[in-house]
Design a protein around this motif. Structure first.
Motif, PDB file in Angstrom:
ATOM      1  N   SER A 162       0.888  -1.158   0.000  1.00  0.00           N
ATOM      2  CA  SER A 162       0.000   0.000   0.000  1.00  0.00           C
ATOM      3  C   SER A 162       0.923   1.203   0.000  1.00  0.00           C
ATOM      4  CB  SER A 162      -0.885   0.033   1.245  1.00  0.00           C
ATOM      5  OG  SER A 162      -1.791  -1.029   1.241  1.00  0.00           O
ATOM      6  N   TRP A 163       0.612   2.185  -0.847  1.00  0.00           N
ATOM      7  CA  TRP A 163       1.454   3.372  -0.941  1.00  0.00           C
ATOM      8  C   TRP A 163       0.620   4.621  -0.777  1.00  0.00           C
ATOM      9  CZ3 TRP A 163       3.302   0.764  -5.927  1.00  0.00           C
ATOM     10  CH2 TRP A 163       4.313  -0.162  -5.641  1.00  0.00           C
ATOM     11  N   GLU A 164       1.244   5.665  -0.278  1.00  0.00           N
ATOM     12  CA  GLU A 164       0.591   6.970  -0.197  1.00  0.00           C
ATOM     13  C   GLU A 164       0.717   7.670  -1.545  1.00  0.00           C
ATOM     14  OE1 GLU A 164       0.868   9.008   4.032  1.00  0.00           O
ATOM     15  OE2 GLU A 164       2.859   8.433   3.279  1.00  0.00           O
ATOM     16  N   ASN A 165      -0.373   8.288  -1.983  1.00  0.00           N
ATOM     17  CA  ASN A 165      -0.361   9.124  -3.183  1.00  0.00           C
ATOM     18  C   ASN A 165       0.061   8.392  -4.454  1.00  0.00           C
ATOM     19  OD1 ASN A 165      -1.073  11.359  -1.524  1.00  0.00           O
ATOM     20  ND2 ASN A 165       1.080  11.535  -0.948  1.00  0.00           N
ATOM     21  N   ALA A 166      -0.096   7.076  -4.484  1.00  0.00           N
ATOM     22  CA  ALA A 166       0.210   6.300  -5.687  1.00  0.00           C
ATOM     23  C   ALA A 166      -0.575   4.994  -5.629  1.00  0.00           C
ATOM     24  CB  ALA A 166       1.702   6.005  -5.780  1.00  0.00           C
ATOM     25  N   GLU A 167      -0.874   4.445  -6.781  1.00  0.00           N
ATOM     26  CA  GLU A 167      -1.594   3.173  -6.839  1.00  0.00           C
ATOM     27  C   GLU A 167      -0.667   2.051  -6.376  1.00  0.00           C
ATOM     28  OE1 GLU A 167      -4.664   0.589  -7.208  1.00  0.00           O
ATOM     29  OE2 GLU A 167      -4.745   2.760  -7.257  1.00  0.00           O
ATOM     30  N   ALA A 168      -1.216   1.147  -5.590  1.00  0.00           N
ATOM     31  CA  ALA A 168      -0.474  -0.023  -5.123  1.00  0.00           C
ATOM     32  C   ALA A 168      -1.452  -1.186  -5.008  1.00  0.00           C
ATOM     33  CB  ALA A 168       0.192   0.256  -3.780  1.00  0.00           C
ATOM     34  N   PRO A 169      -0.945  -2.417  -5.046  1.00  0.00           N
ATOM     35  CA  PRO A 169      -1.810  -3.597  -5.087  1.00  0.00           C
ATOM     36  C   PRO A 169      -2.832  -3.694  -3.960  1.00  0.00           C
ATOM     37  CG  PRO A 169       0.461  -4.213  -5.494  1.00  0.00           C
ATOM     38  CD  PRO A 169       0.465  -2.771  -5.119  1.00  0.00           C
ATOM     39  N   PHE A 170      -2.450  -3.341  -2.731  1.00  0.00           N
ATOM     40  CA  PHE A 170      -3.342  -3.540  -1.591  1.00  0.00           C
ATOM     41  C   PHE A 170      -3.857  -2.227  -1.005  1.00  0.00           C
ATOM     42  CE2 PHE A 170      -2.347  -8.097   0.097  1.00  0.00           C
ATOM     43  CZ  PHE A 170      -2.558  -8.617  -1.172  1.00  0.00           C
ATOM     44  N   ASN A 171      -3.819  -1.120  -1.757  1.00  0.00           N
ATOM     45  CA  ASN A 171      -4.294   0.172  -1.233  1.00  0.00           C
ATOM     46  C   ASN A 171      -5.706   0.090  -0.671  1.00  0.00           C
ATOM     47  OD1 ASN A 171      -1.952   1.558  -1.753  1.00  0.00           O
ATOM     48  ND2 ASN A 171      -2.846   2.970  -3.229  1.00  0.00           N
ATOM     49  N   ARG A 172      -6.609  -0.582  -1.355  1.00  0.00           N
ATOM     50  CA  ARG A 172      -8.015  -0.606  -0.939  1.00  0.00           C
ATOM     51  C   ARG A 172      -8.306  -1.645   0.157  1.00  0.00           C
ATOM     52  NH1 ARG A 172      -7.348   0.675  -5.917  1.00  0.00           N
ATOM     53  NH2 ARG A 172      -7.435  -1.391  -6.785  1.00  0.00           N
ATOM     54  N   LEU A 173      -7.296  -2.403   0.541  1.00  0.00           N
ATOM     55  CA  LEU A 173      -7.489  -3.373   1.623  1.00  0.00           C
ATOM     56  C   LEU A 173      -7.866  -2.654   2.915  1.00  0.00           C
ATOM     57  CD1 LEU A 173      -7.134  -6.487   1.720  1.00  0.00           C
ATOM     58  CD2 LEU A 173      -4.895  -6.088   2.710  1.00  0.00           C
TER      59      LEU A 173
END
Length: 163
Positions: A82-93
């Motif tokens: 999960s990353w801030e201010n960027a798309e990442a695989p588990f951001n919406r987890l």
């Protein structure tokens, strides 16, 4: 990672395919559709209770633990970024996971369907000694950084087979 891990019991199900390494995870409620790659934490990472998955848009299965399916001998762990201010695989987890959600993990021997039992956060410095690492055959645990506190917390989604 958990020196005091306890062995839990989950009834087996003949409806589950034989335990096998995960290849794909589908978690529609959290917008996750990802390939799952193997990741073997080093002895040092296991001792420290810390690991950082490669910075790719994939999910990573911790090979030192269980595999999804019938006959699994441990919990299956899948981690992603999960990353801030960027798309990442588990951001919406962090914000879109909920108790009762359904997800699936595909393996070479078939697909295992799961139902989410809990969504929690843990401080990164205490995660290594938490009950997340208890041995519960058949259980699935998803781990990522908590998007509201990337540096200080992890989000943990725990699920069990839902044949």
């Amino acid at each position: 990672m958990a020196p005091g891990a306890v062995r839990g019991a989950r009834p087996g199900s003949s409806a589950l395919p034989p335990a096998s390494p995960p290849l794909w995870i589908s978690y529609p409620a959290a917008g996750i559709e990802l390939s799952v790659l193997p990741l073997t934490p080093s002895a040092g990472e296991l001792r420290a209770g810390s690991l950082v998955p490669p910075t790719t848009m994939d999910a990573y299965w911790l090979t030192n633990y269980g595999q999804p399916g019938s006959g699994s001998s441990n919990t299956t762990y899948i981690a992603g970024h999960s990353w801030e201010n960027a798309e990442a695989p588990f951001n919406r987890l962090s914000g879109q996971s909920a108790i009762g959600d359904e997800l699936s993990v595909s393996t070479a021997t078939g697909t295992v369907n799961f139902k989410v039992l809990s969504v929690t956060t843990h401080d990164k410095d205490t995660l290594r000694s938490s009950n997340v690492w208890n041995i519960v055959p058949g259980q699935l645990v998803l781990i990522s950084c908590y998007t509201e506190d990337i540096q200080g917390k992890n989000v943990i989604v725990t699920a069990v087979p839902n044949p």
